[in-house]
Design an enzyme around this catalytic site. Structure first.
Site, PDB file in Angstrom:
ATOM      1  N   GLY A  11       9.819   0.076   6.681  1.00 18.07           N
ATOM      2  CA  GLY A  11       9.937   1.481   6.304  1.00 18.07           C
ATOM      3  C   GLY A  11      10.456   2.217   7.509  1.00 18.07           C
ATOM      4  O   GLY A  11      10.436   1.681   8.618  1.00 18.07           O
ATOM      5  N   VAL A  13      10.724   5.838   9.978  1.00 13.46           N
ATOM      6  CA  VAL A  13       9.842   6.893  10.459  1.00 13.46           C
ATOM      7  C   VAL A  13       9.699   7.981   9.391  1.00 13.46           C
ATOM      8  O   VAL A  13       8.639   8.538   9.178  1.00 13.46           O
ATOM      9  CB  VAL A  13      10.406   7.489  11.768  1.00 13.46           C
ATOM     10  N   ASP A  14      10.782   8.222   8.667  1.00 17.88           N
ATOM     11  CA  ASP A  14      10.762   9.271   7.643  1.00 17.88           C
ATOM     12  C   ASP A  14       9.752   8.975   6.535  1.00 17.88           C
ATOM     13  O   ASP A  14       9.240   9.871   5.905  1.00 17.88           O
ATOM     14  CB  ASP A  14      12.152   9.414   7.012  1.00 17.88           C
ATOM     15  N   ASP A  15       9.514   7.710   6.279  1.00 16.67           N
ATOM     16  CA  ASP A  15       8.554   7.362   5.237  1.00 16.67           C
ATOM     17  C   ASP A  15       7.118   7.568   5.707  1.00 16.67           C
ATOM     18  O   ASP A  15       6.193   7.453   4.922  1.00 16.67           O
ATOM     19  CB  ASP A  15       8.682   5.889   4.841  1.00 16.67           C
ATOM     20  N   LYS A 144       2.624  10.174   1.309  1.00 17.93           N
ATOM     21  CA  LYS A 144       2.842  11.621   1.203  1.00 17.93           C
ATOM     22  C   LYS A 144       2.413  12.141  -0.166  1.00 17.93           C
ATOM     23  O   LYS A 144       3.040  13.044  -0.727  1.00 17.93           O
ATOM     24  CB  LYS A 144       4.304  11.980   1.498  1.00 17.93           C
ATOM     25  N   LEU A 446     -13.197 -19.671 -15.656  1.00 18.42           N
ATOM     26  CA  LEU A 446     -14.243 -20.532 -15.103  1.00 18.42           C
ATOM     27  C   LEU A 446     -14.666 -21.610 -16.103  1.00 18.42           C
ATOM     28  O   LEU A 446     -14.417 -21.488 -17.306  1.00 18.42           O
ATOM     29  CB  LEU A 446     -15.478 -19.690 -14.749  1.00 18.42           C
ATOM     30  N   GLY A 450     -15.509 -20.413 -22.158  1.00 15.30           N
ATOM     31  CA  GLY A 450     -15.181 -20.366 -23.582  1.00 15.30           C
ATOM     32  C   GLY A 450     -13.708 -20.610 -23.869  1.00 15.30           C
ATOM     33  O   GLY A 450     -13.254 -20.436 -24.999  1.00 15.30           O
ATOM     34  N   SER A 519      -7.729 -24.199 -13.898  1.00 14.30           N
ATOM     35  CA  SER A 519      -6.583 -23.824 -13.052  1.00 14.30           C
ATOM     36  C   SER A 519      -6.938 -22.661 -12.125  1.00 14.30           C
ATOM     37  O   SER A 519      -6.439 -21.560 -12.284  1.00 14.30           O
ATOM     38  CB  SER A 519      -5.357 -23.481 -13.908  1.00 14.30           C
TER      39      SER A 519
END
Lengths: 609, 330
Positions: A11, A13-15, A144, A446, A450, A519
């Site tokens: 990014g 400085v302006d951001d 901002k 998990l 189910g 998975s």
């Protein structure tokens, strides 16, 4: 959880990037009092009523004002939970090189967007470079927010626009945080100004984000860096840093390129600490039972899981110097893992416009900061993995031997197809031409959540409609296809990969493949998704989000009890992590509604035949 | 355990104190995670091995200061069980704390490494440099000449330094492998990009590479590692009674190298040093931290407490300020 998080910020400085970093340093109390006193004094002199936190990282800005080359700066801060290394790279157009450098070692990229300006070309470029460099986690700070009245609508607008663009990229984890770096909203502490925001503060996210699965723990890779010999004791060992997978004493290994096999006799950490399992990024010394002729630049791996080997490779490169251009025919030294070789650029396939992702196939060279796809011919075969699979065995740099400069950063895509041993045969029929159009439904969750009951109901429902469907049950497949796999992280990943491949084939053949398996790791599931996307097949991830307590209370197979008593280890949810999906198409709770009703909800997503 | 190896290396046993697994810092979890200190250690070890494999004549700068001691400790660990494949170099200003010089010799013997001393006095005697005069004179500036002379004479291709990126703004941008031209100069505007773990140490004859294995360590990391590895340091790093004078906002030790100025009033205080360099300009801080554990607590507190609203000129904040002044000199 990884205690050390390496992140790249992008990014300008302006951001408000300097302010944001200053805010992180300030609110985590990393700044020493004299530094702060200096900032407060300067701020007062400028008539500002609050300390201007951008001044803390002012080195960079001063440089810019003086027109000096801006570069990557490294900064450090810590919280009780984690240590952070920030590679701080300026965001202006000419600094692609530095962003590539910063991102090369980052686990996470932080991108700043000015809430007033929205998604700019520069924001897209940052996201693309992070994705190109394999940074799996993107955090977009919409900064901002105070200047847009903390508007939820504005935040949503930006989020949607950015997410739509990020869909085209390879990003596994995308998080948005509305912040005001100037006032500290949602940086370290949750803001009272944005009650509509339900997420955590930026720092809290950085402290908690799980990045371990970004490393490749599947493919065992050990580039030999240095041979340690001790004459006094006749010790001979191979020192290096594990680049992938897990190595254990007793493992059978093959040394490449020679192809000789041996067995790991012992593994030593620095200073002679015995190691029972070596994993990335550990620096270790490996002793083999046989006396092989192994030297720096060789690679140790498993006989059944070897990297690609080719002298002709395709790669994406970023050109890093203004003193010359990359042109076909040029020769360089390539540094890949611990190996060096001569390499020549055979072809420039295209130059990529990082702002539009447009491919310019007419391009004849690459200049500073330009990215393109090339074919490289090397003097000896490279033993490598595609960069997407392993950042350490898939990356290289080119060095100009006349100037000794590092001139290109490269990411290997694969062996150049004309010379690869196996050429992809394109099928004659497309998906649309088949009698039925297949897809994959992937249920993850998990043990005892189910999944299987819902999956079985879904299969019944579809077959009753006359739609070809087939259930791939994780437990059942472990009796046959995956009978050789255990429950280590590596074996789990391989289990998911295989089921994913089978599902893809079924889907390609026109079936609804219903995969039901725990998975647990996000990256593994993302690879299955990517394989489907590449084949043009729909992939529907269903997260069966049943709370652990409920699963544990059910425990139909008595597995949780065994895990709690220590009888079995590495059980998901107990002593092995479960990483929930970030972008699941559907989230269900296995204990809310009967399996039939839940299956119907999945069915509703699939559309007609 | 795979073998009975360590018995064959009893001469190394005293060097490495394997961390106590119960402390947790070094425990490897089932998810294959390294603690941050172990990750930093692995990175440093990788760098040492890379240099040993690709350079003909490396050397490690060793002053007896804490960063250089940690660096030496890591280097020796990187090549276990073989001896360190390079020597160490001390650029000696001649203005040393006696404790540090005796520690230097003790450490070199203990780690079993070769020590080379390049003496600033030699350059003064040979007229290659002219020493500043006056009560505030320091030999710091002169060290550069002596260092570059030693590098040239011995044709060192790689020189390990203990500098860290958290020390100050310019260092935050320096590479791990930092190129020096034939005049030993660093050009910060024209550094080689450094990506992944792929370091470029290519150089011509007469040029050399400075290598910084501790680039990503912070002061707190250094002390935590000293604690965990039980690394021995010169005693002046820990609290002791000493005669000092207050000057320029610093406490300077009263040694035979320090010329008292008008108004200097030596007094006894309980102090410790945070950095150790030329005795004429190395300040100490008032502290009662007498063990590594206490210093870690003090350094951690330095980072946590004394900012924000309470900016009183307490001792610890002076320590932080002074550290940077120190490092400005070097």
């Amino acid at each position: 959880m990884a205690e050390l998080l390496r992140m790249a910020t992008a990014g300008s400085v302006d951001d408000g990037k300097s302010t944001l970093i200053g805010r992180l340093l300030y609110d985590t109390k990393t700044i020493l009092s004299d530094q702060l006193a200096a900032v407060e004094l300067t701020s007062r002199e400028r008539g500002e009523d609050q300390p201007n936190l951008a001044l803390l990282t002012d080195g960079l800005r001063a440089e810019r004002e003086q027109g000096i080359t801006i570069d990557v700066a490294y900064r450090y801060f810590a919280t009780p939970k984690r240590k952070f290394i920030i590679a701080d790279t300026p965001g202006h157009v000419q600094y692609t090189r530095n962003m590539v450098t910063g991102a090369s070692t980052a686990d996470l990229a932080l991108i700043l967007i000015d809430a007033r300006k929205g998604v700019l070309e520069q924001s897209r470029r940052h996201a693309f470079i992070a994705s190109l460099l394999g940074v799996g986690h993107l955090v977009v700070c919409v900064n901002k927010m105070d200047l847009v009245d903390y508007s939820a609508e504005r935040f949503e607008e930006i989020r949607e626009e950015f997410a739509a663009f990020a869909m085209k990229l390879d990003v596994s984890d995308l998080t948005f945080v509305p912040v005001s770096a100037l006032h500290g909203d949602n940086v370290v502490h949750r803001s009272a100004e944005m009650p509509w925001y339900e997420g955590t503060s930026l720092l809290h996210h950085l402290e908690e984000v799980y990045v371990a699965s970004d490393r490749n723990l599947i493919d065992a890779r050990f580039p030999v860096q240095y041979v340690i010999r001790d004459q006094g004791s006749d010790f001979r060992g191979y020192a290096g840093t594990v680049a992938g997978g897990i190595f254990k004493p007793g493992d059978e290994v093959v040394a490449l390129p020679s192809g000789f096999t041996s067995t790991v006799r012992a593994i030593w950490g620095p200073g002679g600490e015995p190691i029972t399992e070596a994993f990335p990024p550990q620096a270790v010394t490996v002793q083999l039972t046989d006396d092989l002729d192994v030297a720096r630049g060789d690679l140790l791996c498993r006989p059944g899981n070897r990297p690609q080997a080719s002298q002709s490779v395709d790669a994406m490169v970023c050109w890093l110097t203004e003193r010359s251009r990359l042109t076909p025919g040029a020769k360089y030294a390539i540094r890949h893992t611990t190996r060096s070789a001569k390499a020549s650029v055979v072809e420039l396939d295209y130059r990529l416009d990082v702002n539009t992702l447009h491919r310019d196939e007419a391009a004849e060279s690459l200049a500073l900061n330009e990215i393109g796809r090339i074919r490289l011919h090397t003097q000896s075969p490279l033993q490598f993995d595609p960069y997407r699979r392993n950042r350490l065995t898939g990356s290289f740099v080119l060095v100009d031997e006349a100037t000794n400069d590092t001139v290109a950063a490269g990411m290997l895509l694969g062996p150049h197809l004309a010379t690869a041993k196996v050429v992809w045969q394109h099928g004659t029929l497309g998906r649309e031409e088949r009698a039925t159009q297949g897809l994959t439904v992937w249920l993850t969750g998990l043990s005892a959540s189910g999944k299987s009951s819902v999956a079985a109901e879904l299969e019944r429902l579809l077959v009753a409609e006359g739609r070809p469907a087939y259930l791939l049950d994780g437990d059942n497949l472990r009796h046959g296809l995956n009978g050789d796999l255990g429950f280590s992280a590596a074996d789990r990943a391989e289990n998911v990969r295989r089921v994913g491949e089978v599902a893809r084939l079924f889907a390609d053949a026109g079936m609804v493949a219903i995969a039901s398996l725990i998975s647990p790791y996000r990256a593994d599931r993302e690879q299955v998704r990517a394989a489907h996307q590449a084949a043009g097949l729909p992939f529907v991830e269903v997260y069966v989000d049943t709370p652990l307590e409920v699963c544990e209370a059910r425990d139909p197979k008595g597995m949780y009890a065994k895990a709690r008593s220590g009888e079995i280890t590495g059980f998901t949810g107990v002593d092995d992590p479960y990483e929930p999906p970030v972008h699941a198409e559907l989230v269900l709770r296995g204990d809310e509604g009967d399996p039939k009703a839940l299956a119907a909800r999945i069915r509703a997503l699939l559309g007609p035949h | 355990m795979p073998t009975s190896f360590p018995d064959e290396f009893t001469h190394h046993k005293n060097l490495f104190y394997f961390p106590d697994a119960s402390k947790g810092t070094f425990t490897v979890t089932a998810t294959y995670e390294l603690s941050h200190l172990r990750a930093l250690e692995a990175e440093a070890v990788h760098i040492f091995r890379e240099v040993a494999a690709t350079f003909e004549r490396p050397v490690l700068l060793f002053s007896g200061g804490k960063d250089s001691v940690v660096m030496l400790h890591l280097a020796v660990k990187a090549f276990w069980p073989a001896p360190l494949p390079f020597g160490v170099l001390h650029v000696d200003t001649g203005h040393n704390f006696d404790e540090v010089i005796s520690f230097r010799d003790h450490a070199v013997a203990n780690y079993g490494v070769r020590l080379l001393v390049a003496s600033v006095q030699d350059d003064i005697d040979a007229g290659r440099v002219v020493e500043d005069t006056g009560p505030r004179a320091s030999r710091n500036r002169l060290q550069t000449t002596t260092l570059l002379r030693a590098i040239g004479e011995h044709a060192f291709g790689a020189v390990f330094g203990g500098a860290r990126r958290d020390e100050e703004k310019a260092r935050a941008k320096e590479r791990v492998f930092s190129f020096r031209d034939e005049f030993g100069q660093w050009d910060p505007r024209n550094q080689r990009p450094e990506l992944w773990q792929l370091y470029n140490g290519a150089h011509r004859k007469g040029e050399h590479i400075r290598v910084f294995p501790l680039s990503n360590w912070t002061e707190l990391d250094i002390w935590s590692y000293i604690l965990d590895e039980r690394i021995e340091l010169p005693p002046i790093y820990y609290a002791h009674r000493r005669d000092v004078v207050q000057r320029d906002g610093m406490l300077l030790a009263q040694t035979r190298f320090l010329t008292l100025l008008d108004g200097d009033e030596p007094f006894e205080a309980t102090v410790r040093f945070r950095t150790v360099g030329d005795a004429t300009c190395t300040g100490c801080v008032e502290s009662t931290a007498a063990t590594a554990t206490e210093v870690v607590a003090e350094v951690a507190a330095t980072r946590v407490t004394e900012r924000g609203a309470t900016r009183a000129d307490d001792r610890i904040s002076q320590a932080g300020m002074e550290d940077r002044k120190r490092e400005g000199y070097f």
